[in-house]
Design an enzyme around this catalytic site. Structure first.
Site, mmCIF file in Angstrom:
data_model
loop_
_atom_site.group_PDB
_atom_site.id
_atom_site.type_symbol
_atom_site.label_atom_id
_atom_site.label_comp_id
_atom_site.label_asym_id
_atom_site.label_seq_id
_atom_site.Cartn_x
_atom_site.Cartn_y
_atom_site.Cartn_z
ATOM 1 N N TYR E 137 44.288 40.091 -52.479
ATOM 2 C CA TYR E 137 43.161 40.827 -51.459
ATOM 3 C C TYR E 137 43.039 42.218 -52.056
ATOM 4 O O TYR E 137 43.634 42.991 -51.599
ATOM 5 C CB TYR E 137 43.609 40.687 -50.179
ATOM 6 C CG TYR E 137 44.001 39.357 -49.583
ATOM 7 C CD1 TYR E 137 43.437 38.180 -50.139
ATOM 8 C CD2 TYR E 137 44.816 39.276 -48.393
ATOM 9 C CE1 TYR E 137 43.735 37.144 -49.498
ATOM 10 C CE2 TYR E 137 45.290 38.060 -47.904
ATOM 11 C CZ TYR E 137 44.634 36.956 -48.439
ATOM 12 O OH TYR E 137 44.954 35.674 -47.754
ATOM 13 N N LYS E 168 46.258 32.960 -54.025
ATOM 14 C CA LYS E 168 45.673 32.954 -52.867
ATOM 15 C C LYS E 168 44.319 33.871 -52.904
ATOM 16 O O LYS E 168 44.713 35.053 -52.899
ATOM 17 C CB LYS E 168 46.353 32.574 -51.892
ATOM 18 C CG LYS E 168 45.620 32.257 -50.108
ATOM 19 C CD LYS E 168 46.567 32.480 -49.064
ATOM 20 C CE LYS E 168 45.693 32.478 -47.854
ATOM 21 N NZ LYS E 168 46.406 33.022 -46.740
#
Lengths: 258, 258, 258, 258, 258
Positions: E137, E168
């Site tokens: 992220y 992810k």
């Protein structure tokens, strides 16, 4: 955590305030003596006692199950709080500990260091077969109100997530919001933190009753017992609520009984 | 701590000021020489001597029990004080140490680092079977007055909590407040820190008498002995107070005796 | 330190300036080549040579006893100086080192890190049976004048306290004040740091003579030899002072001799 | 370094820009695929290929000798640059590496951390019997011009001093100043860093020719090859200069040949 | 990653929000209970479940393959994000993990610490024979828009470079730009991060469809399933897209089916 429970409930006598707040703030001529406190733990039928390693090593006599606090700090430094590990799990076990405790100042700029240390402690404790108990106190500039229901629940949940077998958290003010914290903690046991001496016995007993009604496993208490004029009666009153589920008025009668 | 005591009392000769303050501040042509000091420790019947590892390795002859200071700093850097470990417990033992010392600047922004290092040292020392002695000096921006009674007592108590077998703390100004510090230290032995050369012998002897009356185990002294015109007489005077419980005037007679 | 001494005195050829100051500041087409310097060390009868590990590994031929500098930095970063360990004692020994060196910027805000690293190096070096030599340079915002007598003496003493077998310090300006530094260093050997190329040979020789008169064991010199038009004659002149105790004028004659 | 050389010269295909600059800056639909690059390394007769561990593990097929870059960062964070180790020497070797690379941002406020990590890597690599290659890029607030001749030479020299077997440095602008950098690197091999895609092929080939004339061992090139419309012809042109010592115009003919 | 895939696609049920966001933000009386979620993972045919170690240890029953998240933080501290390791790979494996996850805040001023920790985790995980999955992220002051196509692709590529077996990442807004992220990730599997509850089911299903059309391996989803009024129907709808490649309208029919 069974070692520290009686019929699934527990009352822990906490006595690490000498490091956390200093002897002049919290203590008097009697309770400054660890022997006085350890004696109280036995006579007051506490299910556990919480000590720093120094007092454990030099005073602990083995009668009440021992939790060694593995970190600690003074209240002198300003700035974002950090409390570092001063005792290994192995050393705690060698001192007779049946459980270890560690404080995490959730929300501190140093939160990550304490989460990491606790993670290692949890792993070591479980290898030793003893529970790891997290004192979780949201604190620091980013925490406006450390007893707000959502922050108390956050503390409880964080404890469960990182592997604590029990969490010690502050009271959130009412049974309903505390029950959400208990639910958030899942199978991790929740101990209400006693905190500083309450203005009256009734106020404190009401908090404890509220926590128990909210589903707490018990209470970790220091100053509200050993700063009390009659610690053993206070202990009896608390246990009437914790173990017997009685009302505050009944407990209060025991506290003031002649 | 028995190694460093005589009839339960002790007087330690401290000689780590070369690192802490530099040779030009504290020393003269005679006391700059470690042999002069070690000779003084023997002739002055000190119960222990405190050295950094370098001086221990190159000068220590084994006659007076040795405490190796495991950390140290200069007085040059500004900012929050930190003193890091420069000698392992194992190395200290190999140099003949029968005890180890470590300074903690309580209240410093780096307090947690020093508490953690001391925690590891305490564990290692006790595994080696020797005492861990904490020099606990509250210092840093958050500490306004490092000899205030409550701060001296805090230092003493912090030492007990983290596992120190003895603490070296400053004098709090009067026997009554010092006795609270001693009580706070519990079974940990309390040594008054000699500090910088006092204006007169009488002033210093009064401090020592006050500390002993307050329950101190003894004195860790450097400059007030080895900066004295007649160190051995000063040592004799101090021991008259420490071991024999005599009054300041009696000690003063020994110091000025021809 | 006997490995690096001849009749108790020594002259070390230092060649770590490529890392400390960069090749463009200090070097020319000849002295940029490590082989040229190592050849000079042999022909100039130096008692030791000081190299970083890279040059030691790739050039050192074993003829002059080797000291490997274990830390180093460039002169590019601003702020409080820090120089971290880049070579272990074990690696240095495997490269043929008979001694190890480490720079401590005393007074830097990072002083504690360097004191701690040196502490570990000293322990490892003595386990290997080789000396640990401390380059002690007071530096940083808190140090106003790094050649002031009291600061030079502090550097020397700090070296003794933390276990250095020899210290390399700057010249304090006159023999008397340097002798105080030497006295402060006790049994630790004192090497004067050569520093940048002096304006004239006479000025430099006077500094060396002053240091020797002050009791120095010898000189660690780089640029004042290998930036000299005739390095071997300069080496001869220096040794006339260091080993034979001769006057500056006599040494100067050797330097300028045809 | 012989593994990565052909007749003493080398051309390394660098492909770690995905981490350093991100895929959107440097890549297109073809060169985003590591297989495309590894195929190019084989067909283009490169003497080595430089990859991060992830690509090495998942794509490397063993045909061209492998250098695994052991550290890396993105170009997102501001402030003084730091690139930390993400792969151990042991892991690199297990992935088939015959050499390891590490970037040091010389002059950064974090320079000491990177010098220290490289020091440990160099030791581990040499124990494994493989070369340690330093990408040395002066950078940070204290570095005004990272291709200034004196700063390029400093980078080269720092590599030699800390034990690099080869350094990858930027081109200093002309053969003469680059030859000083090469001389400063001593026996450490010097690879010119290709850098971002040059405006024209001729400009880039001139830089490479200048570096080789300055004594470079070769070139570590990425974008100027794999962003080229015809990478294999560019590779052929470069090798004409590097291995055959030909002029830029001759190389240019090969690049544009039909 | 095959353990977590069905016919090459996967849908992971993520349940670490109790630590990341707190129980009061994301949870209700039902989904606060880990058993409820683990039951959902089984009944909803998820191919994996993602838990912090505490919940894994106390609730995980082994029916759906387990990924233990190895780091975590609360959303309380301000400043550049850092999430430190709280669980070792070995502990995760002992809890039944068939894969480990770790969050890297790319672009944070502490990016290097997280890249380094992930590097060590990847090595340990591959030694254990299990995949290392990177939650990447981009976040911190230097990241203006964390779903911009180029930043999402950077996240994907960084994962591949540092050895992640799967990444992810957030959805970049459209299939075309997401396909570039997928291409950038190479052979590393790409899971779209579900993120907070979308305003409508259709919006969320469109994102998932877009990610799958862009080449994603699947979805890691928490709140968009377990905050849904009918989590199992939502799971069925998602799988219609993920495993059967159906259109959003078809999936939507399953979600709202009686």
């Amino acid at each position: 955590m069974d070692t520290f429970l009686r019929n699934g409930k527990g009352i822990l006598l906490a006595y690490d305030q000498g490091l956390e707040h200093g002897p002049s703030t919290d203590f008097n001529e009697k309770n400054i003596d660890p022997n006085y406190i350890l004696d109280m733990a036995v006579k007051g039928h506490f299910t556990g006692v919480v000590l720093q390693k120094g007092i454990a090593e030099k005073y602990y006599a083995g009668k009440v199950p021992l939790i060694v606090k593995l970190n600690g700090k003074t209240n002198l430094p300003k700035g974002e709080p950090i409390s570092s590990q001063v005792c290994s799990v192995e050393e705690a076990v060698s001192l007779g500990a049946k459980g270890v405790g560690y404080t995490i100042y959730l929300g501190s700029a140093h939160e990550n260091i304490m989460l990491q240390e606790f993670g290692e402690i949890e792993e070591a404790a479980h290898e030793e077969g003893i529970p790891a108990i997290a004192w979780i106190y949201p604190r620091g500039e980013s925490v406006k109100n450390d007893t707000a229901p959502e922050i108390v629940a956050y503390a409880a949940r964080a404890g469960l997530e990182i592997g604590a077998d029990a969490v010690k958290i502050k009271y959130s003010g009412d049974p309903k919001s505390f029950s959400w914290a208990v639910k958030s903690a899942g199978v991790a046991k929740v101990f209400m933190s006693g905190g500083p001496k309450a203005p009256t016995d009734e106020i404190f007993l009401n908090q404890v009753k509220g926590a128990m009604d909210g589903g707490a496993t018990g209470l970790a208490v220091g100053r509200n017992v050993w700063q009390h004029p009659d610690p053993l009666k206070m202990a009896t009153g608390l246990q009437e609520i914790i173990f017997n589920g009685k009302e505050v008025q009944r407990a209060l009668q025991l506290v003031v009984a002649q």
